[in-house]
Scaffold this motif. Structure first.
Motif, mmCIF file in Angstrom:
data_model
loop_
_atom_site.group_PDB
_atom_site.id
_atom_site.type_symbol
_atom_site.label_atom_id
_atom_site.label_comp_id
_atom_site.label_asym_id
_atom_site.label_seq_id
_atom_site.Cartn_x
_atom_site.Cartn_y
_atom_site.Cartn_z
ATOM 1 N N ASN A 7 0.813 -1.203 0.000
ATOM 2 C CA ASN A 7 0.000 0.000 0.000
ATOM 3 C C ASN A 7 0.856 1.266 0.000
ATOM 4 O O ASN A 7 0.569 2.253 -0.668
ATOM 5 N N GLU A 8 1.940 1.235 0.796
ATOM 6 C CA GLU A 8 2.817 2.396 0.844
ATOM 7 C C GLU A 8 3.486 2.644 -0.500
ATOM 8 O O GLU A 8 3.658 3.777 -0.946
ATOM 9 N N GLN A 9 3.872 1.532 -1.177
ATOM 10 C CA GLN A 9 4.506 1.685 -2.485
ATOM 11 C C GLN A 9 3.529 2.267 -3.488
ATOM 12 O O GLN A 9 3.874 3.131 -4.301
ATOM 13 N N GLN A 10 2.275 1.783 -3.455
ATOM 14 C CA GLN A 10 1.288 2.301 -4.377
ATOM 15 C C GLN A 10 1.037 3.782 -4.119
ATOM 16 O O GLN A 10 0.893 4.583 -5.051
ATOM 17 N N GLY A 48 7.718 -5.717 -15.967
ATOM 18 C CA GLY A 48 6.439 -5.286 -15.415
ATOM 19 C C GLY A 48 6.529 -3.880 -14.863
ATOM 20 O O GLY A 48 5.601 -3.079 -15.008
ATOM 21 N N LEU A 49 7.658 -3.545 -14.235
ATOM 22 C CA LEU A 49 7.831 -2.210 -13.665
ATOM 23 C C LEU A 49 7.886 -1.153 -14.747
ATOM 24 O O LEU A 49 7.301 -0.074 -14.618
ATOM 25 N N ASP A 271 5.944 -18.494 -15.796
ATOM 26 C CA ASP A 271 5.071 -18.322 -16.958
ATOM 27 C C ASP A 271 3.602 -18.201 -16.581
ATOM 28 O O ASP A 271 2.775 -17.832 -17.410
ATOM 29 N N THR A 272 3.252 -18.509 -15.342
ATOM 30 C CA THR A 272 1.853 -18.412 -14.926
ATOM 31 C C THR A 272 1.527 -17.085 -14.260
ATOM 32 O O THR A 272 0.374 -16.822 -13.937
ATOM 33 N N VAL A 273 2.536 -16.255 -14.028
ATOM 34 C CA VAL A 273 2.337 -15.007 -13.299
ATOM 35 C C VAL A 273 2.229 -13.847 -14.274
ATOM 36 O O VAL A 273 3.036 -13.716 -15.194
ATOM 37 N N ASP A 274 1.236 -12.997 -14.084
ATOM 38 C CA ASP A 274 1.019 -11.830 -14.930
ATOM 39 C C ASP A 274 1.670 -10.603 -14.293
ATOM 40 O O ASP A 274 1.190 -10.101 -13.281
ATOM 41 N N PRO A 275 2.774 -10.088 -14.857
ATOM 42 C CA PRO A 275 3.455 -8.949 -14.238
ATOM 43 C C PRO A 275 2.644 -7.667 -14.272
ATOM 44 O O PRO A 275 2.941 -6.726 -13.547
ATOM 45 N N LEU A 276 1.602 -7.613 -15.113
ATOM 46 C CA LEU A 276 0.793 -6.399 -15.205
ATOM 47 C C LEU A 276 -0.410 -6.434 -14.272
ATOM 48 O O LEU A 276 -1.084 -5.426 -14.091
ATOM 49 N N GLY A 277 -0.689 -7.603 -13.698
ATOM 50 C CA GLY A 277 -1.881 -7.729 -12.875
ATOM 51 C C GLY A 277 -1.800 -6.941 -11.588
ATOM 52 O O GLY A 277 -2.809 -6.481 -11.070
ATOM 53 N N SER A 278 -0.591 -6.790 -11.039
ATOM 54 C CA SER A 278 -0.420 -6.058 -9.784
ATOM 55 C C SER A 278 0.906 -5.309 -9.824
ATOM 56 O O SER A 278 1.965 -5.897 -9.580
ATOM 57 N N PRO A 279 0.877 -3.996 -10.149
ATOM 58 C CA PRO A 279 2.120 -3.227 -10.189
ATOM 59 C C PRO A 279 2.900 -3.288 -8.881
ATOM 60 O O PRO A 279 4.120 -3.383 -8.879
ATOM 61 N N ALA A 280 2.169 -3.238 -7.744
ATOM 62 C CA ALA A 280 2.855 -3.256 -6.451
ATOM 63 C C ALA A 280 3.575 -4.581 -6.233
ATOM 64 O O ALA A 280 4.703 -4.621 -5.751
ATOM 65 N N SER A 282 4.642 -6.568 -8.620
ATOM 66 C CA SER A 282 5.768 -6.586 -9.547
ATOM 67 C C SER A 282 6.949 -5.820 -8.964
ATOM 68 O O SER A 282 8.099 -6.238 -9.075
ATOM 69 N N TYR A 283 6.653 -4.687 -8.321
ATOM 70 C CA TYR A 283 7.720 -3.917 -7.704
ATOM 71 C C TYR A 283 8.372 -4.708 -6.571
ATOM 72 O O TYR A 283 9.602 -4.753 -6.457
ATOM 73 N N ASP A 284 7.564 -5.336 -5.711
ATOM 74 C CA ASP A 284 8.106 -6.126 -4.608
ATOM 75 C C ASP A 284 9.045 -7.204 -5.129
ATOM 76 O O ASP A 284 10.127 -7.439 -4.588
ATOM 77 N N LEU A 285 8.602 -7.897 -6.190
ATOM 78 C CA LEU A 285 9.400 -8.980 -6.745
ATOM 79 C C LEU A 285 10.692 -8.457 -7.359
ATOM 80 O O LEU A 285 11.776 -9.021 -7.145
ATOM 81 N N ALA A 286 10.587 -7.358 -8.117
ATOM 82 C CA ALA A 286 11.779 -6.769 -8.713
ATOM 83 C C ALA A 286 12.734 -6.251 -7.646
ATOM 84 O O ALA A 286 13.952 -6.380 -7.761
ATOM 85 N N ASP A 287 12.191 -5.671 -6.573
ATOM 86 C CA ASP A 287 13.019 -5.150 -5.490
ATOM 87 C C ASP A 287 13.781 -6.284 -4.814
ATOM 88 O O ASP A 287 14.984 -6.188 -4.552
ATOM 89 N N THR A 288 13.085 -7.379 -4.531
ATOM 90 C CA THR A 288 13.744 -8.529 -3.906
ATOM 91 C C THR A 288 14.797 -9.117 -4.828
ATOM 92 O O THR A 288 15.915 -9.429 -4.405
ATOM 93 N N ALA A 289 14.446 -9.281 -6.111
ATOM 94 C CA ALA A 289 15.378 -9.897 -7.059
ATOM 95 C C ALA A 289 16.644 -9.073 -7.203
ATOM 96 O O ALA A 289 17.766 -9.612 -7.185
ATOM 97 N N THR A 290 16.514 -7.767 -7.336
ATOM 98 C CA THR A 290 17.695 -6.944 -7.535
ATOM 99 C C THR A 290 18.538 -6.810 -6.265
ATOM 100 O O THR A 290 19.739 -6.540 -6.343
#
Length: 378
Positions: A7-10, A48-49, A271-280, A282-290
């Motif tokens: 919520n804070e990220q959004q 997605g980001l 392949d089953t996850v939609d990166p556009l379905g939830s921007p927040a 997607s950000y969490d996942l990208a933040d963790t990955a990086t």
């Protein structure tokens, strides 16, 4: 930077310029290539980001760039390296480090520093439609070259040393140098993930589906799975890719089988996850990955990872051949393996000339096993 809730990220992203209600048209989902445990997720999430748009996304992108740790491998290794391939093919060394830093003994005690617990050479052919992955057993006895230490000085070379010690004495650049010396293949890039980040990534993905042909129990890694279908969350996934005593002959060869099967399962999950379905999300996942990955300095940015993902997006698991470097047991030490020189040369020669690895090259290897106890999917 303190951890933010979704919520804070959004809310923060909303402070930037307005984003139209209509988003870019959703592209057809493409199947991408199997790599080490994180590259696929870092790049996929970054895509997605990018599609979020707006000033908030620009802030987020800058933050992601600051997450990634880079090592200038070219400066560390100098010019004494194999020639670069000019045919458009690419070689990436994928590392999983076994550093226990910050894990409070959860993954083993009495171990200092870090080693290259998992090492795979990913070769992408010149069309970027096919790939080969060569796993290098960590217990392989190799000639380790003299290396520059990350913080100054030189680490002495050794005629016979365990492969994974190269990381301990000289960091990722020394592991790259060791791989290049043993293979004659130049690495264009390297990517690395650590224990803690891997576990968190799997949790944020919602787990990965696998099937086990028989029960697996390894008190060393903590893994206890019955035969059948499972959805592994982060903790169990980490236990699986670290398991060696519960499968095969108890060596690193059995663990490599599990790791290769898990990578394929990981691709199916992504392949089953939609990166556009939830921007927040997607950000969490990208933040963790990086935060999880380290890379060579030429690849250590979110936009470079995204560019690489776009280059490799056409490679499917069906067009990816995964093998283990041909080895035999060391007669002097049953817990170690030695490269089969002629067979290994055929594997590396295939990569150098951008050809498929011949099946006959791994036929006599003790690591050539088709009866993996784990398969992707449920």
């Amino acid at each position: 930077m303190p951890h933010e809730s979704s919520n804070e990220q959004q809310a923060r992203m909303a402070d930037g310029p307005a984003v139209p209600d209509y988003g870019p048209p959703r592209a057809r989902r493409s199947r991408r290539k199997p790599k080490k445990k994180t590259l696929r997720y870092a790049t996929w999430s970054a895509l997605g980001l990018v599609l979020i748009g707006g000033g908030g996304a620009a802030y987020a992108w800058q933050h992601l760039n600051g997450n990634i740790q880079g090592t200038d491998v070219n400066a560390a290794l100098g010019k004494d390296r194999p020639s670069e391939q000019k045919d458009g093919s690419m070689n990436i060394l994928l590392l999983g480090s076994d550093s226990r830093a910050g894990t409070h003994g959860r993954y083993g005690s009495g171990i200092s520093g870090a080693r290259a617990d998992t090492a795979m050479v990913l070769h992408v052919d010149k069309t970027h439609k096919k790939a080969s992955v060569v796993s290098i057993p960590r217990d392989t006895m190799v000639e380790r070259p003299q290396c520059a230490k990350p913080h100054g000085g030189r680490a002495a070379g050794a005629q016979q040393a365990m492969f994974n010690s190269s990381y301990q004495v000289g960091g990722p650049a020394c592991t790259v140098k060791t791989v290049e010396k043993m293979s004659g293949v130049r690495m264009n890039h390297y990517l690395e993930v650590d224990f803690k980040g891997f576990q968190k990534l799997i949790d944020e993905l919602g787990g990965v589906d696998i099937s086990t042909r028989k029960a697996i129990h390894d008190p060393n890694s903590g893994l206890a799975l019955s035969a059948g279908k499972h959805t592994l969350k982060g903790k169990e996934a980490l236990e699986l890719v670290r398991t060696r005593h519960g499968v095969g002959d108890g060596s690193d060869l059995g663990r490599i089988q599990l790791q290769q099967a898990f990578i394929k399962a990981l691709i199916h999950r992504a392949d089953t996850v939609d990166p556009l379905g939830s921007p927040a999300k997607s950000y969490d996942l990208a933040d963790t990955a990086t935060k999880t990955i380290s890379a060579d300095s030429e690849l250590a940015s979110a936009d470079k990872l995204l560019g690489l993902a776009k280059e490799l997006k056409g490679i499917s698991p069906d067009h990816t051949n995964m093998v283990t470097m041909p080895v035999t047991y060391d007669s002097q030490d049953s817990g170690r393996v030695l490269p089969l020189k002629k067979a290994s040369h055929r594997v590396w020669d295939a990569l150098r000339h951008d050809r498929p690895i011949p099946k006959s090259a791994t036929r006599d290897s003790v690591g050539d096993r088709s009866d993996s106890p784990v398969t992707a999917g449920t």
